[in-house]
Write an enzyme that holds these catalytic residues in place. Structure first.
Site, PDB file in Angstrom:
ATOM      1  N   HIS A   1       0.576  -1.210  -0.066  1.00  0.00           N
ATOM      2  CA  HIS A   1      -0.073  -0.222   0.291  1.00  0.00           C
ATOM      3  C   HIS A   1       0.767   1.622   0.017  1.00  0.00           C
ATOM      4  CE1 HIS A   1      -3.730  -2.120   0.064  1.00  0.00           C
ATOM      5  NE2 HIS A   1      -3.301  -2.603   1.610  1.00  0.00           N
TER       6      HIS A   1
ATOM      7  N   ASP B   1      -2.555 -10.191  -2.257  1.00  0.00           N
ATOM      8  CA  ASP B   1      -3.050 -10.030  -1.282  1.00  0.00           C
ATOM      9  C   ASP B   1      -5.033  -9.546  -1.060  1.00  0.00           C
ATOM     10  OD1 ASP B   1      -2.600  -8.306   1.673  1.00  0.00           O
ATOM     11  OD2 ASP B   1      -3.965  -7.527   1.130  1.00  0.00           O
TER      12      ASP B   1
ATOM     13  N   HIS C   1      -6.055  -7.124  -0.670  1.00  0.00           N
ATOM     14  CA  HIS C   1      -6.317  -6.015  -0.764  1.00  0.00           C
ATOM     15  C   HIS C   1      -5.302  -5.403  -2.581  1.00  0.00           C
ATOM     16  CE1 HIS C   1      -7.209  -5.630   3.908  1.00  0.00           C
ATOM     17  NE2 HIS C   1      -8.039  -5.385   3.726  1.00  0.00           N
TER      18      HIS C   1
ATOM     19  N   ASP D   1      -4.391 -12.921   3.455  1.00  0.00           N
ATOM     20  CA  ASP D   1      -5.829 -12.772   4.304  1.00  0.00           C
ATOM     21  C   ASP D   1      -7.028 -12.272   3.356  1.00  0.00           C
ATOM     22  OD1 ASP D   1      -5.034 -10.583   2.341  1.00  0.00           O
ATOM     23  OD2 ASP D   1      -4.827  -8.420   3.436  1.00  0.00           O
TER      24      ASP D   1
END
Ligand code: Q9C
Ligand code: ZN
Length: 340
Positions: free
Chosen positions: A158, A194, A196, A283
């Protein structure tokens, strides 16, 4: 498999603003400890990282941002308090070319994308040690022509060239890809698994055609990072066509992720990528407290199988994954096809 790990991550466990309350982050030291214990049990070979190459850091991140990260905690302590985490509270919302404030409180907004993570005393040391793991894993892959895994914590995908957020400060996966480029591979792919969207990685390489970025993630209409990760984001200028987002609906399962991975591998092959970085978030696990996908431990082995079959020089970089109990088994399952 060769695993690069460090204890320095323990220096960082920072509060986050979670749904209106300040709480110690889900991104906790136990995550890395569990992965280390599981990989030790499975017989993986551990190695310590080399010193971080600051020239490499400077090819991925802006010099002023690195200076900010390295000094933010002391500046915050001097200006505010050593008893509270350093975090942003105001952002230049809607202002494209905001001037950088001089004050640390203003700069925390300028250099971050949200308040879901903060800076504490050990953040810079932990983040730079994490980056060194990605760099060292890339060097190992180049030298030995075998895959390597970087047990990075804090995660990185991120973080953009000049902003932290989403528990990330330095973009470990981007650093590994840049290292592979600097070692002579003409085009490198990053496949981000991931839950996200890897907004930081996307932004770093958005205008470049030498690093193909593919991300499989929960649709940003429903999930963090909210404003990036749509299929329409395809890259800019020379980089057009070298960014591919494959958003999936809430609750997606292994078949959907596996199908998206097929598209990702197709894009990698069409682009003629010579080396691969896998941004491995687990995740997507069924019991992950932040995610809604339904992958099981076995599914990680199946996901990794076609990636290992590419037989490219491959660096696997740890990103998210918050189901602390099973996190080590999930990572070990993903690594297993690369050792076959
Ligand atoms: N308190 C990674 O997986 N915060 N980052 C969610 C929960 C954003 C996830 C709010 C999630 C960031 C590397
Ligand atoms: Zn994540």
């Amino acid at each position: 498999m060769r695993v690069f790990a460090s204890d320095q991550h323990r220096l960082h466990h920072a509060p986050e603003l979670h749904l209106g309350r300040l709480e110690l982050s889900t991104e906790c030291p136990q995550r890395a400890e569990q992965i280390r214990e599981a990989l030790e049990q499975y017989g993986h070979q551990f190695a310590a990282p080399d010193a971080l190459d600051h020239d490499l850091l400077g090819r991925v991140h802006a010099a002023d941002y690195l200076e900010f990260l390295a000094t933010a905690w002391t500046r915050w302590c001097d200006a505010v308090s050593a008893d509270a985490p350093a975090m942003g509270i105001f952002w230049p919302a809607g202002q494209r070319d905001a001037l950088r404030p001089d004050n640390i409180v203003g700069q925390l907004g300028y250099y971050s994308l949200g308040a879901d993570c903060s800076i504490v005393a050990g953040t810079w040391l932990a983040a730079s040690a994490s980056a060194a793991l990605a760099q060292s894993a890339a060097d190992f892959v180049v030298a030995e022509q075998k895959p390597a895994y970087a047990l990075c914590r804090p995660p990185g995908h991120h973080a953009s060239a000049s902003q932290f957020g989403g528990y990330c400060y330095l973009n470990n996966s981007a650093l590994a890809a840049q290292r592979l480029r600097d070692s002579g591979y003409a085009r490198v792919a990053i496949i981000d698994l991931d839950y996200h969207h890897g907004n930081g990685t996307q932004s770093i390489f958005f205008a470049r055609d030498d690093v193909l970025c593919v991300s499989i993630h929960a649709d940003p209409r429903d999930e963090f990072p909210w404003f990036w990760g749509h299929a329409s984001e395809r890259g800019d200028g020379a980089g057009h066509g070298y960014n591919l987002n494959l958003p999936l609906p809430t609750g997606a399962g292994a078949e959907q992720v596996q199908a998206a991975l097929g598209s990702a591998i197709g894009a990698l092959q069409r682009a003629g990528c010579e080396a691969l970085v896998i941004a491995l978030g687990v995740d997507t696990y069924v019991d992950d407290p932040l995610g809604t996908f339904t992958l099981t431990t076995d599914d990680y082995r199946h996901l990794a199988t076609p990636l290992a079959a590419l037989a490219l020089p491959t660096v696997i970089v740890q990103e998210g994954g918050y189901a602390v109990g099973p996190i080590g088994d999930n990572v070990a399952a993903f690594l297993s096809p690369f050792d076959a």
